[in-house]
Design an enzyme around this catalytic site. Structure first.
Site, mmCIF file in Angstrom:
data_model
loop_
_atom_site.group_PDB
_atom_site.id
_atom_site.type_symbol
_atom_site.label_atom_id
_atom_site.label_comp_id
_atom_site.label_asym_id
_atom_site.label_seq_id
_atom_site.Cartn_x
_atom_site.Cartn_y
_atom_site.Cartn_z
ATOM 1 N N ASP A 53 0.836 -1.204 0.000
ATOM 2 C CA ASP A 53 0.000 0.000 0.000
ATOM 3 C C ASP A 53 0.863 1.243 0.000
ATOM 4 O O ASP A 53 0.610 2.196 -0.719
ATOM 5 C CB ASP A 53 -0.931 -0.006 1.217
ATOM 6 C CG ASP A 53 -0.183 -0.146 2.544
ATOM 7 O OD1 ASP A 53 0.936 -0.683 2.552
ATOM 8 O OD2 ASP A 53 -0.729 0.277 3.578
ATOM 9 N N ARG A 87 5.255 4.323 6.260
ATOM 10 C CA ARG A 87 4.806 4.227 7.648
ATOM 11 C C ARG A 87 4.859 2.768 8.118
ATOM 12 O O ARG A 87 5.290 1.884 7.376
ATOM 13 C CB ARG A 87 3.399 4.816 7.784
ATOM 14 C CG ARG A 87 2.345 4.020 7.069
ATOM 15 C CD ARG A 87 0.968 4.660 7.286
ATOM 16 N NE ARG A 87 -0.043 3.945 6.570
ATOM 17 C CZ ARG A 87 -1.002 4.519 5.839
ATOM 18 N NH1 ARG A 87 -1.033 5.836 5.686
ATOM 19 N NH2 ARG A 87 -1.910 3.788 5.238
ATOM 20 N N ASP A 88 4.400 2.538 9.341
ATOM 21 C CA ASP A 88 4.480 1.181 9.893
ATOM 22 C C ASP A 88 3.359 0.326 9.300
ATOM 23 O O ASP A 88 2.415 -0.046 9.973
ATOM 24 C CB ASP A 88 4.379 1.228 11.421
ATOM 25 C CG ASP A 88 3.179 2.038 11.897
ATOM 26 O OD1 ASP A 88 2.553 2.736 11.067
ATOM 27 O OD2 ASP A 88 2.863 1.982 13.094
ATOM 28 N N GLU A 89 3.494 0.074 8.021
ATOM 29 C CA GLU A 89 2.479 -0.684 7.308
ATOM 30 C C GLU A 89 3.211 -1.461 6.212
ATOM 31 O O GLU A 89 3.647 -2.559 6.429
ATOM 32 C CB GLU A 89 1.424 0.277 6.744
ATOM 33 C CG GLU A 89 0.218 -0.433 6.222
ATOM 34 C CD GLU A 89 -1.100 0.265 6.573
ATOM 35 O OE1 GLU A 89 -2.112 -0.402 6.474
ATOM 36 O OE2 GLU A 89 -1.101 1.460 6.926
ATOM 37 N N ASP A 93 -5.493 -2.560 -2.823
ATOM 38 C CA ASP A 93 -4.627 -1.618 -3.516
ATOM 39 C C ASP A 93 -4.025 -2.278 -4.754
ATOM 40 O O ASP A 93 -3.984 -1.696 -5.844
ATOM 41 C CB ASP A 93 -3.517 -1.124 -2.584
ATOM 42 C CG ASP A 93 -4.049 -0.556 -1.268
ATOM 43 O OD1 ASP A 93 -4.923 -1.190 -0.660
ATOM 44 O OD2 ASP A 93 -3.586 0.517 -0.863
ATOM 45 N N TRP A 113 -11.264 -5.990 -1.977
ATOM 46 C CA TRP A 113 -9.904 -6.326 -1.534
ATOM 47 C C TRP A 113 -9.642 -7.789 -1.914
ATOM 48 O O TRP A 113 -8.751 -8.100 -2.702
ATOM 49 C CB TRP A 113 -9.758 -6.071 -0.029
ATOM 50 C CG TRP A 113 -9.279 -4.679 0.255
ATOM 51 C CD1 TRP A 113 -8.047 -4.326 0.739
ATOM 52 C CD2 TRP A 113 -9.989 -3.442 0.039
ATOM 53 N NE1 TRP A 113 -7.959 -2.954 0.838
ATOM 54 C CE2 TRP A 113 -9.128 -2.394 0.419
ATOM 55 C CE3 TRP A 113 -11.251 -3.117 -0.443
ATOM 56 C CZ2 TRP A 113 -9.501 -1.050 0.333
ATOM 57 C CZ3 TRP A 113 -11.631 -1.786 -0.524
ATOM 58 C CH2 TRP A 113 -10.760 -0.770 -0.144
ATOM 59 N N GLU A 130 -2.065 9.042 -0.985
ATOM 60 C CA GLU A 130 -3.109 8.145 -0.486
ATOM 61 C C GLU A 130 -4.481 8.819 -0.510
ATOM 62 O O GLU A 130 -5.484 8.194 -0.809
ATOM 63 C CB GLU A 130 -2.767 7.766 0.960
ATOM 64 C CG GLU A 130 -3.802 6.903 1.646
ATOM 65 C CD GLU A 130 -3.334 6.444 3.019
ATOM 66 O OE1 GLU A 130 -2.483 7.131 3.619
ATOM 67 O OE2 GLU A 130 -3.805 5.388 3.482
ATOM 68 N N HIS A 142 1.271 6.236 -2.360
ATOM 69 C CA HIS A 142 0.248 5.187 -2.294
ATOM 70 C C HIS A 142 -0.271 5.031 -3.718
ATOM 71 O O HIS A 142 -0.927 5.918 -4.233
ATOM 72 C CB HIS A 142 -0.886 5.722 -1.409
ATOM 73 C CG HIS A 142 -1.311 4.827 -0.317
ATOM 74 N ND1 HIS A 142 -0.599 4.681 0.838
ATOM 75 C CD2 HIS A 142 -2.417 4.042 -0.170
ATOM 76 C CE1 HIS A 142 -1.251 3.849 1.654
ATOM 77 N NE2 HIS A 142 -2.352 3.429 1.050
#
Ligand code: BGC
Length: 929
Positions: free
Chosen positions: A485, A489-491, A498, A554, A768, A789
């Site tokens: 995605d 960041r913490d992802e 996506d 998704w 994003e 994103h």
């Protein structure tokens, strides 16, 4: 430490180099999408080649393949596998059907073709593929763990592992097969093995872990040899997802390495990791995907991975458990260093930070060059944006610190790059540097999966060109072994939605076939036993209590992406392989919907991040939220439709019929529940119409009416309101239904919400949110505001497919039959688009000026194209300055309403005609009163 030499790849988005004039050559041989791959495990690998010839109407009528284990065995006939002359126009994905392929063996292949006149062309130059370790018993090496005390509740120093072996003869060839739980980098005799990064890659580790195969012949020497490996926490046990979660797959790092040495005298020696290896800590005190790296150069152990180093003080390793259930060869491309970028400016922020600006939001890391006293610590902080006052802004990174800390050993110039981490950034704040920061001290290294660049899209609009660049950079930043995605960041997770919305666009810009093939296997592996698909793949969000998945749009990635790969690359095997997974997902939806065929239960993300109308606007045009049950039922229909088509392609007639019938029921249920008798769909949102129209859920008369209502909404609001789910389809349904002007208006609009608003704000990637940063420089949100994103970059496919008009025929996928049908408008005066397909380059370039419309079309050999010339009269069209009738390569030309349709074979064609009948939609709608 050593700096690995940079492998410069092509800059994505830059025009591919023009091909030299070619005549009757078979080239670009690929095995499983790869050039001369080492260590594959496809037992019937697919072979593809390109005919290179600039002539017109060039095609293949027959081929002959020869495969031999020994290059010298090529000849008039070969005994291993020789297809003889096969009458066929197939030049991609021809499966190997010869004798069983053996582990570690190399096979050479070549091909020749017969053209349209039945003339044989010369044999291609030979290519090869080499098999990996195909059977579990081929592995004799043991999984080992560093025997060091660790506190695995937090980041740990990177262990060094070291093993010795003897080489007692002249080496003919040598391979290393290497895998890890965690990430590894390997050296042999002090020199790095390969140039791949983030190995063994990220897969559903519970089910399958990859191993890499390296040619290490040139690393070895007679006598004592040493193999050394670094192990990083990586996705395996590092911080991942949120709330300080770590050790998701396990808490022990492990290494598996096996060397196969073939001597000139024919002997084969196999050595591998075992309990004689030793372990110690080195200079990397911490290296984490999200957190950056801490490196103390004073702790380097010079020569540790070469013979002659004293490892007496090192700990022993432990033999680990049996390892993962399956070791697999990588199907996708490796991650590599792809390009380098120098800072464009150094600035001091109002808060006093010294910041290097790379001019581009990118993903990778910084190479630091520094000189100073031992013990000096330099800190590099990474950020995507500056705030409205020009200060360094990191709130949107959440818990991902992206902090790289380097402590100098002192003396000469020191050059350092981190290893098991990557940063998403445009700006780097530097603290603690001895002396002034200059642009020479820092270089950004861009890192991503090494996918061939296949697309180019350029127009007369600088803003649209920047949008295209931003889309490509979004792809570079988020195709790092898995489709993520966001990269900062913490992802950084493989969010299925996506990937689903962006896959078709991705397949224009780069060759993503193998990349997605690998990821789709993990989609299948992580699907649960009811057929539900996780939110992210590899799945790191599911807990024993809760399966984190099953959201419409998704989870449909499991069906949409295989179908997209089939269309884009003519790949039927991806459909075969994924079929059980595709079917399981549709069956899951069927079980959720029950006899009503309406899916109105469960959790769904809905039209994620859709435009939220401010209250004043909401009063005049209410209803900007699309119902989740409408979205879920629409995707239930869409995936059922694609499954039905897949079953047809695979020859599964009964299932095709069954799913066609299911589709009819879902459509009927959808109409009854969500469509009014006068053509209003659901909550009257753009997304509701986009889905109903794109998935063909309406009856013919209501289709037209629904399109009219959608157009009316766009005209009234003058902007889009769609989120992740509706955005990819919006411009398509408008241009399909005769509202090209509105589609161009949306594309060209440069105020919020729009694609060009971020471009106007100086964005260098896709955001994003439609309004990640407001015109006054303030931020929409801190917690969820990524500036890289790719989801909204899904407009890219509309630009290639409609603006440039490069379209495929689902009946002849992979552009075997292409459609070139540009739709000029939007104030553009030129468009230049190219796509390197499996067959070669398809190009569409149009120009308006001097009262003429000119279209240059390139069609690769062994394919044909239907060219649609808009606003043309047959008698006025010329090609290469001559009247269209009776030209070489032109099989047919006819007037079709306001267009002329021309059937062409391969070659380059230059069409021109007066622009008098061309209907050109304006750049945008009249401004709001
Ligand atoms: C991600 C998205 C993702 C979403 C699910 C977010 O945190 O960044 O892109 O699709 O969660 O709605």
């Amino acid at each position: 430490m050593s700096v690995v030499p940079l492998l410069l790849g092509l800059v994505a988005g830059a025009p591919p180099t023009p091909a030299a004039p070619a005549r009757a050559t078979v080239a670009a041989l690929r095995t499983e999408y790869k050039v001369d791959p080492l260590g594959i495990d496809a037992t019937r690998p697919r072979l593809s080649w390109k005919l290179q010839d600039d002539g017109r109407g060039v095609r293949q009528t027959a081929y002959r393949l020869q495969v031999v284990p020994d290059r010298a065995a090529f000849g008039d006939t070969v005994s291993f596998w020789d297809t003889g002359r096969v009458a066929s126009d197939r030049s991609i994905h021809v499966p190997y059907e010869g004798p069983a392929l053996q582990s570690s063996r190399r096979y050479y292949w070549r091909v020749r073709v017969w053209d349209g006149e039945g003339k044989p062309w010369a044999w291609s130059a030979p290519a090869f593929f080499e098999m990996g370790l195909l059977r579990p018993e081929d592995w004799t090496a043991k999984w080992i763990e560093p025997g060091l005390d660790e506190d695995t509740s937090r980041s740990q120093p990177v262990p060094l592992l070291r093993g010795r072996f003897e080489v007692d003869g002249k080496v003919k060839s040598a391979r290393a097969y290497v895998s890890a739980l965690g990430l590894y980098e390997m050296d042999i005799n002090g020199r790095r093995v390969g140039d791949e990064l983030f190995t063994p890659g990220w897969t559903s580790y519970k089910h399958r872990v990859q191993y890499q195969t390296y040619d290490v012949g040139s690393h070895l020497r007679r006598g004592e040899n040493v193999a050394g490996a670094l192990l990083g926490d990586g996705w395996y046990r590092g911080y991942l997802a949120w709330n300080d979660r770590r050790n998701i797959y396990g808490d022990r790092l492990a290494l598996l390495a096996q060397l196969r040495i073939v001597y000139e005298d024919g002997r084969v020696q196999v050595v591998g990791t075992d309990d004689t290896w030793k372990a110690a800590r080195g200079p990397i005190l911490m290296s984490e995907i999200y957190m950056g790296e801490t490196y103390d150069a004073r702790l380097e152990r010079a020569g540790w991975s070469a013979p002659g180093f004293d490892d007496a003080g090192w700990s022993r390793v432990r033999l680990a458990g049996p390892g993962p259930p399956a070791l697999v060869a990588p199907a996708g491309p490796p991650v590599r260093r792809i390009e380098e970028i120098e800072p464009v400016a150094i600035r001091k922020t109002p808060d006093g930070d010294t910041v290097a600006d790379f001019g581009q939001n990118l993903v990778g890391w910084v190479r630091l060059k520094v000189r100073g006293p031992a013990g000096t610590t330099v800190k590099l902080r990474h950020a995507e944006v500056l705030d409205k006052d020009g200060n360094f802004y990191t709130a949107n990174l959440r818990a991902a610190t992206q902090l790289v800390t380097y402590t100098l050993k002192g003396g000469a110039d020191e050059v350092y790059e981190p290893r098991f981490t990557f940063q998403g950034f445009r700006y780097v704040a530097v603290d603690g540097l001895p002396g002034e920061l200059t642009t020479d001290g820092l270089t950004a290294v861009v890192v991503h999966s090494d996918m061939p660049v296949t697309g180019h899209f350029e127009t007369s609009s600088p803003m649209l060109n920047q949008l295209q660049r931003n889309i490509v950079w979004g792809q570079k930043g988020n195709f790092l072994d898995v489709p993520t995605d966001c990269p900062q960041r913490d992802e950084r997770l493989g969010w299925t939605g996506d990937a689903q919305v962006f896959a078709r666009t991705a397949a224009f810009n780069m060759d993503v076939a193998a990349f997605f093939e690998k990821w789709l296997r993990d989609v299948a592996a992580d699907q649960n036993d009811k057929g539900s698909v996780p939110f992210v793949v590899p799945d790191v969000l599911t807990t024993p209590e809760r399966f984190a998945g099953g959201s419409a749009a998704w989870a449909d990635a499991a069906v949409i992406i295989p179908w997209t790969m089939y269309l884009s690359y003519g790949d039927t095997r991806v459909l075969e392989t994924q079929y059980p997974s595709m079917k399981a997902w549709v069956e899951y939806m069927r079980s959720q919907a029950g006899p009503s065929h309406l899916w109105n239960t469960g959790f769904h993300f809905g039209d994620w991040l859709a435009y939220a109308a401010p209250s004043a606007e909401a009063r005049s045009y209410p209803g900007a939220t699309t119902g989740k049950d409408l979205i879920a039922t629409a995707f239930f229909a869409h995936s059922t439709d694609l499954l039905q088509k897949t079953a047809t392609v695979l020859g599964r007639k009964e299932e095709a019929a069954e799913y066609a019938e299911l589709l009819a029921r879902i459509r009927a249920a959808f109409q009854k529940e969500f469509v009014s008798a006068s053509g209003r769909v659901g909550e009257n949102t753009q997304t509701a119409y986009a889905l109903a129209l794109r998935f063909r859920l309406l009856s013919a008369d209501l289709h037209t009416e629904a399109a009219r209502r959608l157009a009316a909404d766009v005209r009234t609001r003058k902007h889009l309101t769609t989120g992740f789910v509706g955005t990819p389809y919006l411009c398509h349904v408008l241009s399909d239904a005769g509202y090209l002007d509105l589609a161009y208006h949306l594309l060209n609009r440069d105020t919020y919400p729009s694609w060009l608003y971020p471009v106007k704000q100086g964005a260098t990637t896709i955001w994003e949110r439609w309004d990640g940063q407001k015109p006054d420089g303030t931020f929409q949100d801190a917690a969820m505001n990524s500036f890289n994103h790719y989801a909204y970059g899904a407009i890219g496919e509309w630009m290639y497919r409609v603006v440039a008009g490069i379209e495929l025929d689902p009946g002849a996928p992979g552009y075997k039959h292409a459609l070139v049908q540009p739709r000029p408008g939007g104030g553009l005066t030129s468009v230049d688009a190219r796509l390197d397909t499996m067959y070669g380059r398809v190009a569409s370039a149009w120009k308006l000026g001097d009262g003429r419309f000119q279209l240059s079309v390139t069609v690769p050999p062994n394919t044909r194209a239907t060219v649609r010339l808009p606003g043309a009269a047959l008698a006025q069209v010329t090609e290469g300055g001559r009247a269209l009738t009776s030209l070489p390569g032109v099989a047919g030309a006819r007037q079709d309403g306001k267009a002329v349709v021309v059937e062409v074979g391969s070659g380059t064609y230059a069409f021109a005609y007066p622009d008098t009948n061309l209907e050109l939609p304006a750049p945008s709608l009249p401004a709001a009163p």
